[in-house]
Write a protein that holds these residues in place. Structure first.
Motif, short mmCIF file in Angstrom:
data_model
loop_
_atom_site.label_atom_id
_atom_site.label_comp_id
_atom_site.label_asym_id
_atom_site.label_seq_id
_atom_site.Cartn_x
_atom_site.Cartn_y
_atom_site.Cartn_z
N ASP A 24 2.88 6.59 -0.11
CA ASP A 24 1.88 5.53 -0.23
C ASP A 24 0.41 5.96 -0.20
O ASP A 24 -0.34 5.71 -1.14
N GLY B 86 6.87 -1.12 -4.42
CA GLY B 86 6.08 -1.01 -3.21
C GLY B 86 4.74 -0.35 -3.49
O GLY B 86 4.32 -0.19 -4.63
N THR B 87 4.09 0.07 -2.42
CA THR B 87 2.78 0.69 -2.57
C THR B 87 2.86 2.00 -3.34
O THR B 87 2.00 2.30 -4.17
N THR C 155 3.33 1.28 -6.98
CA THR C 155 2.10 0.63 -7.44
C THR C 155 1.00 1.65 -7.69
O THR C 155 0.35 1.66 -8.74
N CYS D 183 2.52 -5.95 -8.19
CA CYS D 183 2.06 -4.85 -7.34
C CYS D 183 2.03 -5.16 -5.85
O CYS D 183 2.07 -6.30 -5.42
N SER D 184 1.91 -4.08 -5.10
CA SER D 184 1.63 -4.17 -3.66
C SER D 184 0.21 -4.67 -3.43
O SER D 184 -0.72 -4.34 -4.19
N ASN E 100 -1.63 -3.55 -1.30
CA ASN E 100 -2.43 -2.37 -0.98
C ASN E 100 -3.22 -1.85 -2.17
O ASN E 100 -4.19 -1.10 -2.00
N LYS F 71 0.30 -12.43 -1.93
CA LYS F 71 1.16 -12.07 -3.05
C LYS F 71 2.05 -13.27 -3.39
O LYS F 71 3.22 -13.32 -3.02
N GLU G 242 0.60 -1.61 8.68
CA GLU G 242 1.39 -2.52 7.85
C GLU G 242 2.23 -3.45 8.74
O GLU G 242 3.46 -3.40 8.74
N SER H 81 3.59 -3.69 3.90
CA SER H 81 4.22 -2.79 2.95
C SER H 81 4.35 -3.48 1.60
O SER H 81 4.64 -4.68 1.53
N GLY H 82 4.21 -2.71 0.54
CA GLY H 82 4.41 -3.27 -0.78
C GLY H 82 5.85 -3.66 -1.04
O GLY H 82 6.13 -4.43 -1.96
N THR H 83 6.77 -3.15 -0.23
CA THR H 83 8.17 -3.54 -0.36
C THR H 83 8.45 -4.88 0.31
O THR H 83 9.55 -5.41 0.20
#
Length: 574
Positions: free
Chosen positions: A123, A199-200, A203, A270-271, A273, A391, A447, A474-476
């Motif tokens: 990340d 996730g990040t 991304t 996207c994440s 982040n 998001k 996060e 987290s982007g997840t």
């Protein structure tokens, strides 16, 4: 390029005592003048470590990069750098992104190198590497780690992070037993490489490709695929040509290229982040990118990548088979500046000219988009005058316009201790608020933003609710989480003034977020507010707290935000 114009020649060509020392010591390692004389010296900055699973293959991939450099007539030198293993580094890798950036910049500046290959993917590693390379501004190419293979649970596909949150909620609700939980644990991460959800990591490698800093298609290749090995060697060959062409980040990065990256991020689901890291990279490039640019582009560009968590089925491995990022960009051409240059030496238009979409369910059309707008929305109001990020593509639709009473936690520790109390006064309409987790308060903006659903609500079948914090997530992750509240509570932002029971109203379409508290009441609360004790008394943490910017400004250090025209001078060799 003649050897006299190579930067490395300042070290290796000088006919004086210092030059003698440099040559004799490089010969000490077994090199002969034929290895370096008149040849570009290429730094390969490797973020491998024994405790970074995303980069576990870098010990071998570095040899492939070196092979490519040698094939094109360069001399590779490997320089290890800080390895920010997302899962293991505490309190958060975000605390150390800028430390990696500083290390990368100074590694490049202090060594006799003419060009740079950046090896990253986990990340914060990608933005950290790029920030350092942008500031130093030597020819640079990024080699993405690549996503890991799909996870597996008894024939069911698992996505890293996203399914961890999902199954953890089911375990807390009492719906799965320990044996199934352990099966998830052993099956969710099956190979080296970064998270295979959007996730990040995925991304940031995708936005790096969209910025023009990787070879075309590089960010989509799974880490375990032999195409990844070939991409590494090709990147090694290309960086030598980039040195000969003097093709630097400052020649590639522009307002247009950053808007390309934002458009790609929105289409990918996207994440959150991405906002922080792209703003930081733009500011290092002396380019004015703000939260408004993300929101404006998000209003126009739909989510067309059917990748979890915004998508409902597929992972990055499927995205690669469907054509990868170049294929997705062929469907975004009306939103992209196709004349932007990339490290290939070509325009973006040429880079994607042969790309095709092979699966219309993985890479959708605008008519079949996953979400009609982009992945992110920027909200503002009396609770977040500097803005905050959501998001909406990954949350329940009913929370896109919602009002409810706040339940406030002053720290993650407090929230964790109380969230599963069966007597907690909370309903599905409650807005969970956690503060003290921003850049200074976290420290490092951990996060923590995907606050867990209270256990009593999980057992009643609730799987989403509105959550608000000055943390990241987290982007997840997924759900109705509003993050990056600026200014943060730790420095007296309005989030610090919210009380349990205050009604918070969110309207994503109107891009608003407010607490139903009068200006007079807020002024009284502000007058009574007292700043928390500093988190650090010495060391890097102290420096971080003194110089870190807020989320809406990219969380960079103020003393690093310099333009290309203000670059630090080359070191003297005396």
């Amino acid at each position: 390029m003649s050897k006299r114009t190579l930067r490395s020649a300042r070290w290796l060509d000088a006919q004086d005592l210092r030059g003698f020392g440099h040559r004799s010591r490089i010969m000490q390692m077994g090199y002969a003048p034929e290895d370096w004389d008149g040849k570009p010296v290429i730094a390969v900055i490797n973020t491998w470590s024994d405790i970074n699973p995303c980069h576990a293959h870098f010990k071998h991939r570095v040899d492939d990069i070196k092979r490519g450099i040698l094939q094109s007539g360069g001399l590779p030198i490997e320089l290890p750098a800080l390895s920010l293993a997302e899962v293991f580094v505490k309190p958060t890798t975000m605390l150390y992104r800028n430390l990696l950036a500083m290390e990368v910049e100074e590694l490049i500046r202090s060594h006799p190198v003419d060009g740079v290959v950046l090896m990253g993917g986990c990340d914060k590693t990608t933005p950290g590497l790029l920030l350092g390379a942008i500031s130093m501004d030597l020819p640079s190419i990024f080699v993405p780690a690549g996503p890991m293979l799909r996870g597996n649970l008894r024939g069911e596909v698992l996505g890293s992070g996203s399914d961890a949150w999902k199954y953890w909620d089911e375990k807390r609700a009492g719906n799965i037993d320990e044996a199934e939980w352990q099966a998830v644990e052993s099956g969710i991460a099956r190979s080296y490489g970064h998270c295979m959800t959007m996730g990040t990591a995925s991304t940031m490698t995708a936005t790096t490709e969209a910025l023009g800093l990787t070879l075309p298609g590089a960010s989509s290749i799974p880490a375990a695929d032999s195409n990844h090995i070939r991409m590494c060697a090709a990147s090694g060959r290309r960086i030598v040509d980039m040195v000969n062409e003097d093709l630097r980040p400052s020649h590639l990065l522009s307002l247009a290229s950053f808007k390309n990256a934002i458009a790609v991020a929105m289409a990918m689901g996207c994440s959150t982040n991405a906002v922080i890291h792209l703003i930081a990279q733009a500011r290092r490039s002396n380019i004015d990118i703000t939260l408004d640019d993300f929101d404006d582009i998000s209003r126009k560009v739909p989510v067309i990548a059917n990748i979890r968590p915004s998508g409902d089925r597929y992972l990055m491995e499927d995205f690669f088979y469907a054509g990868g990022l170049p294929a997705l960009m062929t469907r975004l051409t009306e939103f992209l500046e196709l004349s932007a240059l990339t490290v290939s030496g070509n325009t973006l238009a040429k880079d994607i000219s042969q790309a095709k979409v092979w699966n219309d369910d993985v890479i959708r059309t605008f008519e079949t988009a996953i979400y009609k707008e982009g992945a992110l929305a920027v909200l503002r109001g009396n609770i977040a005058p500097g803005g905050c990020v959501m998001k909406p593509s990954a949350c329940a639709e009913k929370f896109l316009k919602h009002s409810g009473p706040a339940l406030v936690f002053d720290s993650y520790a407090q929230m964790k201790a109380e969230i599963d109390d069966p007597d907690l006064d909370v309903t599905e309409d409650t807005v969970l608020v956690m503060r003290g987790a921003g850049p200074k308060g976290g420290p490092g903006m951990p996060e923590w933003g995907m606050l867990p659903i209270p256990q009593k609500l999980l057992k009643a079948g609730v799987r989403d609710m509105l959550r608000l914090s000055d943390a990241r997530m987290s982007g997840t992750s997924y759900g109705a989480c509003i993050l990056h509240v600026a200014p943060e509570a730790h420095i007296g932002g309005p989030l610090a003034l919210v009380k349990t029971g205050d009604v918070i109203s969110v309207d994503v379409n109107a891009r608003s977020i407010d607490m139903d508290v009068s200006d007079e009441e807020l002024a009284e609360r502000q007058a009574k507010w007292r700043a928390p004790e500093p988190k650090f008394q010495r060391g890097y943490g102290w420096m971080f707290a003194q110089h870190i910017s807020q989320a809406d400004a990219g969380c960079d250090f103020d003393f690093l935000e310099t333009s290309f025209g203000q670059a630090t001078s080359e070191p003297e060799i005396l």
